[in-house]
Design a protein around this motif. Structure first.
Motif, short mmCIF file in Angstrom:
data_model
loop_
_atom_site.label_atom_id
_atom_site.label_comp_id
_atom_site.label_asym_id
_atom_site.label_seq_id
_atom_site.Cartn_x
_atom_site.Cartn_y
_atom_site.Cartn_z
N ARG A 103 -16.43 47.35 8.30
CA ARG A 103 -15.70 46.09 8.48
C ARG A 103 -14.28 46.17 7.94
O ARG A 103 -13.42 45.38 8.34
N THR A 104 -14.01 47.10 7.03
CA THR A 104 -12.64 47.26 6.52
C THR A 104 -11.76 48.01 7.52
O THR A 104 -10.54 48.01 7.39
N ALA A 122 -20.17 47.20 5.20
CA ALA A 122 -18.93 46.64 4.65
C ALA A 122 -17.76 47.60 4.85
O ALA A 122 -16.63 47.18 5.12
N HIS A 123 -18.03 48.90 4.73
CA HIS A 123 -16.98 49.91 4.91
C HIS A 123 -16.44 49.87 6.34
O HIS A 123 -15.22 49.93 6.55
N VAL A 131 -26.66 56.12 -0.22
CA VAL A 131 -25.70 55.03 -0.13
C VAL A 131 -26.41 53.85 0.52
O VAL A 131 -27.26 54.03 1.39
N ALA A 132 -26.11 52.67 0.10
CA ALA A 132 -26.77 51.48 0.62
C ALA A 132 -26.25 51.13 2.02
O ALA A 132 -25.07 51.30 2.31
N ALA A 174 -25.81 48.23 3.23
CA ALA A 174 -24.82 47.14 3.13
C ALA A 174 -23.43 47.68 2.81
O ALA A 174 -22.42 47.17 3.30
N GLU A 175 -23.39 48.74 2.01
CA GLU A 175 -22.09 49.34 1.66
C GLU A 175 -21.44 49.96 2.89
O GLU A 175 -20.22 49.84 3.09
N LEU A 176 -22.25 50.64 3.73
CA LEU A 176 -21.71 51.25 4.94
C LEU A 176 -21.23 50.18 5.92
O LEU A 176 -20.18 50.33 6.55
N HIS A 183 -16.59 57.35 5.36
CA HIS A 183 -17.19 57.06 4.06
C HIS A 183 -17.65 58.37 3.43
O HIS A 183 -18.27 59.20 4.10
#
Length: 523
Positions: free
Chosen positions: A479-480, A476-477, A469-470, A472-474, A440
């Motif tokens: 999880r991709t 989710a990242h 950076v939030a 939740a964003e990390l 990220h």
């Protein structure tokens, strides 16, 4: 033939042109002529103090000329190198000096008080020498190194903190180490047939790298790179600052034009890349950069290759207990590709039943290496038996790293099993999640570990440094890129991710930071 570093340096010191640089530290240059004379005199002083072949020589020093001079002098006197972590506190320092049976101790002035306090308890010490004026007076005395009957079984210790328990002294025969380090050949080359061929290569200027050593010489990666460079008649460049300064490293590249640099993964390479991206200098002189000891992110490698398209990045999969497990090489043609290690001919990946895993099966196993291995841990037969294991009549070193084997036979490193997280019955290797987080753009560094959790058994937790950076964003990242259960349940943001001077993760401190963050949130 029977190689030993004492035999090598006794000959190489006389073969290299005396005016050539052996050591460069800031603005200070030590020529090979001075290096050879100084190490002879130091060896003589060690012997005069009563040190005999096989005695242990402890190095309590930061990077600099004194480390290399002490080490080579020890080889000339047939003493056993003992690395000492300069971050150790009083009792930790006492343990390693006592456990190693140190007979000679060379230390920097900053450690004088703690050494003085411990010395009455260290009854096997025959000589304590402080770097600076006293060290230089001995080194410049002009004394000759006493003749020695060098033996290929002469030992070299690499003390490793490992992941649990007290530090362990890994006992390497010098001949085995030399052969594993290439035996005088260039990277990927054929080992030399004998000392005469090594000296002929030196006379022809072959293999004489100028190496920029960025990690601490007290750890395996920095030390063995130093040793290999000097044994080939090369030059070692070190930085004066006590901590890693990327701008200082780039200034050294400009001033001394090293062709070879040593790092330990992202802890060194990422700040170096950031400095390059901000116009802090150039790595144009470098032809090779070597990393060992921890994972090195593909995106960081790709960034370095943007700044030098001729660079070859070598990712060596090794540990203090096992060299040559595998190697990954990346160039501009393969920039950004995932790291896949070509396994060494003596390397296996063994499942729980100690059977090699099938390539492409996806089964995780422990890395094991046969062939040339250490003689065990010093004074620790139980741990030696657990690490150096007999399989079908052959000894393998199994240090604890886990991996899978791809269908093409390449190795995907997962991480050290002792840090494996069991979350909801699933195994998660921290390094795998750390690498996903660091892809990220807002993440500079990350450590991942398990925290006791009533629901999951252990909850995957991350300590992250980077830009805003939030969490939740990390999550989710990740999880991709990985299965959802591998994504962190909690992300704690810190100014700097805790690491040792050699760049290796300090998971204990990271867990303390996470606990403090949870207590603060609950208050």
């Amino acid at each position: 033939m029977g190689w030993s570093f004492g035999r090598i340096f006794t000959a190489v010191g006389k073969a290299v042109p005396p005016g050539d640089a052996a050591l460069i530290h800031g603005d200070a240059v030590t020529t090979w002529g001075h290096f050879d004379r100084r190490t002879d005199a130091l060896a003589a002083a060690f012997v005069e103090a009563g040190a005999v072949p096989g005695d242990k020589l402890a190095h309590l020093m930061r990077n600099g000329p004194a480390y290399s001079e002490t080490s080579v002098a020890g080889f000339k006197a047939r003493l056993v190198h003992v690395n000492v972590n300069y971050r150790y506190t009083g009792e930790e320092l006492f343990y390693i000096l006592d456990n190693s049976d140190a007979a000679v101790l060379v230390h920097d002035p900053e450690f004088a008080d703690i050494v003085a306090a411990l010395r009455p308890r260290l009854r096997k010490l025959k000589l304590v020498l402080e770097t600076g004026p006293a060290f230089d007076a001995v080194a410049n005395s002009g004394a000759s190194a006493p003749p020695q009957e060098f033996d290929p079984a002469d030992l070299l210790f690499i003390y490793t903190g490992g992941t649990t328990g007290s530090p362990k002294g890994v006992m390497w025969a010098q001949s085995d180490l030399w052969l594993l380090m290439g035996g005088g050949a260039a990277i990927g080359g054929v080992s030399l047939s004998g000392l005469d061929e090594l000296l002929a290569n030196i006379a022809a200027g072959q293999g004489r790298n100028r190496a920029l050593i960025l990690p601490p010489q007290m750890h395996g990666t920095g030390y063995l790179s130093t040793l290999s460079t000097l044994a080939r008649g090369g030059c070692v460049v070190t930085l004066p600052s006590p901590g890693f300064n990327p701008l200082e490293a780039l200034a050294a590249c400009a001033a001394h034009c090293p062709d070879y640099a040593v790092v330990v993964g992202d802890a060194f390479a990422r700040p170096l890349l950031a400095a390059l991206d901000h116009g802090g200098g150039s790595i144009a002189s470098l032809r090779t950069m070597l990393s060992s000891g921890t994972m090195w992110s593909p995106e960081v490698k790709a960034g370095l290759l943007r700044h030098n398209s001729e660079l070859m990045l070598v990712d060596a999969l090794s540990s203090s207990e096992s060299l040559g497990i595998g190697i990954a090489v990346q160039t501009a043609a393969t920039a950004g590709e995932p790291t896949r290690f070509m396994q060494g001919i003596e390397t296996l990946v063994l499942d729980e039943a100690m059977v090699p895993v099938a390539p492409g099966s996806g089964v995780a196993g422990r890395l094991a290496r046969g062939g040339l291995n250490p003689r065990g841990y010093y004074k620790d037969p139980a741990k030696s038996a657990a690490t150096f294991v007999d399989i079908a009549g052959k000894t393998y070193s199994i240090a604890g790293d886990w991996a899978t084997v791809e269908a093409d036979g390449t190795i995907v490193l997962l991480g050290r099993g002792s840090h494996c997280i069991n979350t909801g019955g699933e195994k998660v290797f921290p390094e795998e999640v750390e690498e996903a987080l660091k892809t990220h753009p807002g993440v500079d560094d990350a450590l991942v570990f398990g925290v006791a959790d009533a629901k999951w058994g252990q909850a995957v937790t991350a300590v992250v440094a980077g830009s805003a950076v939030a969490a939740a964003e990390l999550i989710a990242h990740v999880r991709t890129r990985l299965a959802p259960y591998k994504a962190p349940k909690q992300v704690i943001f810190v100014a700097n991710v805790p690491r040792a001077p050699n760049g290796k993760a300090d998971y204990a401190r990271a867990k303390e930071l996470a606990a403090a963050a949870r207590e603060f949130a609950a208050a």
